[in-house]
Motif scaffolding. Structure first.
Motif, PDB file in Angstrom:
ATOM      1  N   SER A   1     -26.836 -10.880 -37.168  1.00 17.85           N
ATOM      2  CA  SER A   1     -27.283  -9.861 -37.666  1.00 17.85           C
ATOM      3  C   SER A   1     -26.975  -9.217 -38.741  1.00 17.85           C
ATOM      4  O   SER A   1     -25.822  -9.450 -39.177  1.00 17.85           O
ATOM      5  CB  SER A   1     -27.682  -8.687 -36.648  1.00 17.85           C
ATOM      6  OG  SER A   1     -28.430  -7.640 -36.801  1.00 17.85           O
TER       7      SER A   1
ATOM      8  N   LYS B   1     -22.101 -15.958 -29.898  1.00 14.64           N
ATOM      9  CA  LYS B   1     -21.835 -14.765 -30.564  1.00 14.64           C
ATOM     10  C   LYS B   1     -20.623 -14.270 -30.334  1.00 14.64           C
ATOM     11  O   LYS B   1     -19.865 -14.225 -29.184  1.00 14.64           O
ATOM     12  CB  LYS B   1     -23.054 -13.771 -30.243  1.00 14.64           C
ATOM     13  CG  LYS B   1     -24.367 -14.385 -30.444  1.00 14.64           C
ATOM     14  CD  LYS B   1     -25.453 -13.234 -30.158  1.00 14.64           C
ATOM     15  CE  LYS B   1     -25.527 -12.334 -31.166  1.00 14.64           C
ATOM     16  NZ  LYS B   1     -26.787 -11.535 -30.965  1.00 14.64           N
TER      17      LYS B   1
ATOM     18  N   LEU C   1     -27.025  -5.822 -38.674  1.00 15.90           N
ATOM     19  CA  LEU C   1     -27.230  -4.513 -38.314  1.00 15.90           C
ATOM     20  C   LEU C   1     -25.529  -4.089 -37.921  1.00 15.90           C
ATOM     21  O   LEU C   1     -25.113  -4.745 -36.971  1.00 15.90           O
ATOM     22  CB  LEU C   1     -27.924  -4.529 -36.958  1.00 15.90           C
ATOM     23  CG  LEU C   1     -29.356  -4.687 -37.439  1.00 15.90           C
ATOM     24  CD1 LEU C   1     -30.358  -4.585 -36.102  1.00 15.90           C
ATOM     25  CD2 LEU C   1     -30.202  -3.551 -38.416  1.00 15.90           C
TER      26      LEU C   1
ATOM     27  N   CYS D   1     -23.367  -6.644 -35.837  1.00 12.92           N
ATOM     28  CA  CYS D   1     -23.620  -7.565 -34.674  1.00 12.92           C
ATOM     29  C   CYS D   1     -24.003  -8.907 -35.083  1.00 12.92           C
ATOM     30  O   CYS D   1     -24.339  -9.032 -36.207  1.00 12.92           O
ATOM     31  CB  CYS D   1     -24.922  -7.215 -34.160  1.00 12.92           C
ATOM     32  SG  CYS D   1     -25.188  -7.783 -32.444  1.00 12.92           S
TER      33      CYS D   1
ATOM     34  N   CYS E   1     -24.331  -3.358 -27.927  1.00 15.17           N
ATOM     35  CA  CYS E   1     -24.864  -3.132 -29.329  1.00 15.17           C
ATOM     36  C   CYS E   1     -26.136  -2.436 -29.147  1.00 15.17           C
ATOM     37  O   CYS E   1     -27.163  -2.325 -28.063  1.00 15.17           O
ATOM     38  CB  CYS E   1     -25.381  -4.535 -29.889  1.00 15.17           C
ATOM     39  SG  CYS E   1     -26.551  -4.347 -31.131  1.00 15.17           S
TER      40      CYS E   1
ATOM     41  N   TRP F   1     -28.930  -2.125 -30.690  1.00 15.58           N
ATOM     42  CA  TRP F   1     -30.214  -2.565 -31.147  1.00 15.58           C
ATOM     43  C   TRP F   1     -30.770  -3.456 -29.963  1.00 15.58           C
ATOM     44  O   TRP F   1     -32.206  -3.243 -29.675  1.00 15.58           O
ATOM     45  CB  TRP F   1     -29.905  -3.555 -32.455  1.00 15.58           C
ATOM     46  CG  TRP F   1     -29.249  -2.612 -33.582  1.00 15.58           C
ATOM     47  CD1 TRP F   1     -27.969  -2.826 -33.778  1.00 15.58           C
ATOM     48  CD2 TRP F   1     -29.820  -1.693 -34.237  1.00 15.58           C
ATOM     49  NE1 TRP F   1     -27.770  -1.887 -34.802  1.00 15.58           N
ATOM     50  CE2 TRP F   1     -28.909  -1.166 -35.046  1.00 15.58           C
ATOM     51  CE3 TRP F   1     -31.256  -1.128 -34.218  1.00 15.58           C
ATOM     52  CZ2 TRP F   1     -29.328  -0.145 -36.112  1.00 15.58           C
ATOM     53  CZ3 TRP F   1     -31.582  -0.212 -35.492  1.00 15.58           C
ATOM     54  CH2 TRP F   1     -30.469   0.394 -35.970  1.00 15.58           C
ATOM     55  N   HIS F   2     -30.202  -4.447 -29.622  1.00 11.23           N
ATOM     56  CA  HIS F   2     -30.920  -5.242 -28.505  1.00 11.23           C
ATOM     57  C   HIS F   2     -30.036  -5.501 -27.387  1.00 11.23           C
ATOM     58  O   HIS F   2     -30.164  -6.365 -26.593  1.00 11.23           O
ATOM     59  CB  HIS F   2     -31.380  -6.655 -28.989  1.00 11.23           C
ATOM     60  CG  HIS F   2     -32.093  -6.533 -30.326  1.00 11.23           C
ATOM     61  ND1 HIS F   2     -31.489  -6.796 -31.699  1.00 11.23           N
ATOM     62  CD2 HIS F   2     -33.224  -6.409 -30.466  1.00 11.23           C
ATOM     63  CE1 HIS F   2     -32.218  -6.561 -32.528  1.00 11.23           C
ATOM     64  NE2 HIS F   2     -33.435  -6.290 -32.090  1.00 11.23           N
ATOM     65  N   GLY F   3     -28.922  -4.596 -27.284  1.00  9.40           N
ATOM     66  CA  GLY F   3     -28.224  -4.697 -26.045  1.00  9.40           C
ATOM     67  C   GLY F   3     -27.044  -5.834 -25.737  1.00  9.40           C
ATOM     68  O   GLY F   3     -26.681  -5.957 -24.668  1.00  9.40           O
ATOM     69  N   CYS F   4     -26.760  -6.656 -26.953  1.00  5.27           N
ATOM     70  CA  CYS F   4     -25.729  -7.553 -26.653  1.00  5.27           C
ATOM     71  C   CYS F   4     -24.404  -6.734 -26.133  1.00  5.27           C
ATOM     72  O   CYS F   4     -24.158  -5.775 -26.701  1.00  5.27           O
ATOM     73  CB  CYS F   4     -25.507  -8.295 -27.955  1.00  5.27           C
ATOM     74  SG  CYS F   4     -26.337  -9.662 -28.183  1.00  5.27           S
TER      75      CYS F   4
HETATM   76  S1  FES Z   1     -28.419  -6.336 -33.398  1.00  2.00           S
HETATM   77 FE1  FES Z   1     -27.118  -6.523 -31.740  1.00  2.00          FE
HETATM   78  S2  FES Z   1     -27.931  -7.306 -29.770  1.00  2.00           S
HETATM   79 FE2  FES Z   1     -29.473  -7.359 -31.685  1.00  2.00          FE
END
Ligand code: FES
Length: 216
Positions: A159, A195, A161, A156, A175, A177-180
């Motif tokens: 990040s 991004k 991650l 991502c 994503c 992790w935080h929904g991007c």
């Molecule tokens: S790591 Fe992908 S939206 Fe935060």
């Protein structure tokens, strides 16, 4: 700083052994095993990097402790391993600890070569499934959406991650992790932010053979 578990020499020996193991891992010929190993390492990296970053950031409020810590050889090496750069000369008054943003670290290693990879018949890919791949240390995902196939980086933006446990809605990658949300066609984040995911050229031959061009 006082030795707690083992000496600096033993720490350096452990680092050397780790380096050797990583070189051995480069030689693994089974692609699935290699991808699995890189994914495990990537998750280990992520779960250590975040708390380590927080610890180093919090040290800004404790100058004495910070002074001790940043002078320790093992701490300096750990930070180097995680691409966290300590300012070289911490001072009594200012001495903040600065980091190189992870995104910038990636850009410090210019990619020089490109290879077209043959990844089998695209029809064998399950629709809307994310397949993590690795080639020459480049982690990427391929995914089939109907008769199209896309290849994007498996990380991502902003990040460290990995994103391969995310979900696909049509050509939108969400994503985990935080929904991007990223558009697989362009790599761009859907809400218009800066991004983006790196995209890789994809070709499907008349026979159905899927080819992806990876720069490394
Ligand atoms: S790591 Fe992908 S939206 Fe935060």
């Amino acid at each position: 700083m006082k030795q707690v578990l083992f000496s600096n020499e033993e720490f350096n020996e452990a680092l050397e052994r780790l380096n050797k193991l990583m070189r051995d891992a480069e030689e693994i010929s089974n692609v699935d095993h290699k991808v699995l190993l890189y994914n495990v390492l990537q998750y280990f990296d992520s779960i250590h990097r975040e708390p380590l970053s927080r610890i180093m950031s919090a040290l800004g409020h404790h100058p004495d402790l910070k002074r001790n810590i940043v002078q320790d050889e093992t701490v300096q090496k750990l930070c180097a391993l995680y691409d966290l750069e300590l300012e070289s000369a911490p001072t009594e008054n200012s001495g903040t600890i600065g980091f190189i943003p992870v995104g910038d670290v990636g850009m410090m290693t210019p990619r020089k070569q490109k290879d077209w990879l043959e990844l089998g018949n695209y029809e064998e890919l399950e629709n809307l499934k994310l397949y993590p791949k690795n080639y020459e240390k480049v982690n990427f995902i391929i995914s089939r959406v109907g008769s199209d196939v896309f290849a994007v980086q498996n990380q991502c933006d902003g990040s460290v991650l990995p994103i391969d446990k995310g979900t696909l809605e049509d050509h939108v990658l969400i994503c985990p992790w935080h929904g991007c949300k990223y558009d697989l066609k362009t790599g761009k984040e859907m809400n218009g932010s800066d991004k983006r995911l790196e995209t890789f050229p994809v070709e499907i031959e008349d026979t159905g053979l899927l080819k992806v061009e990876i720069a490394y």
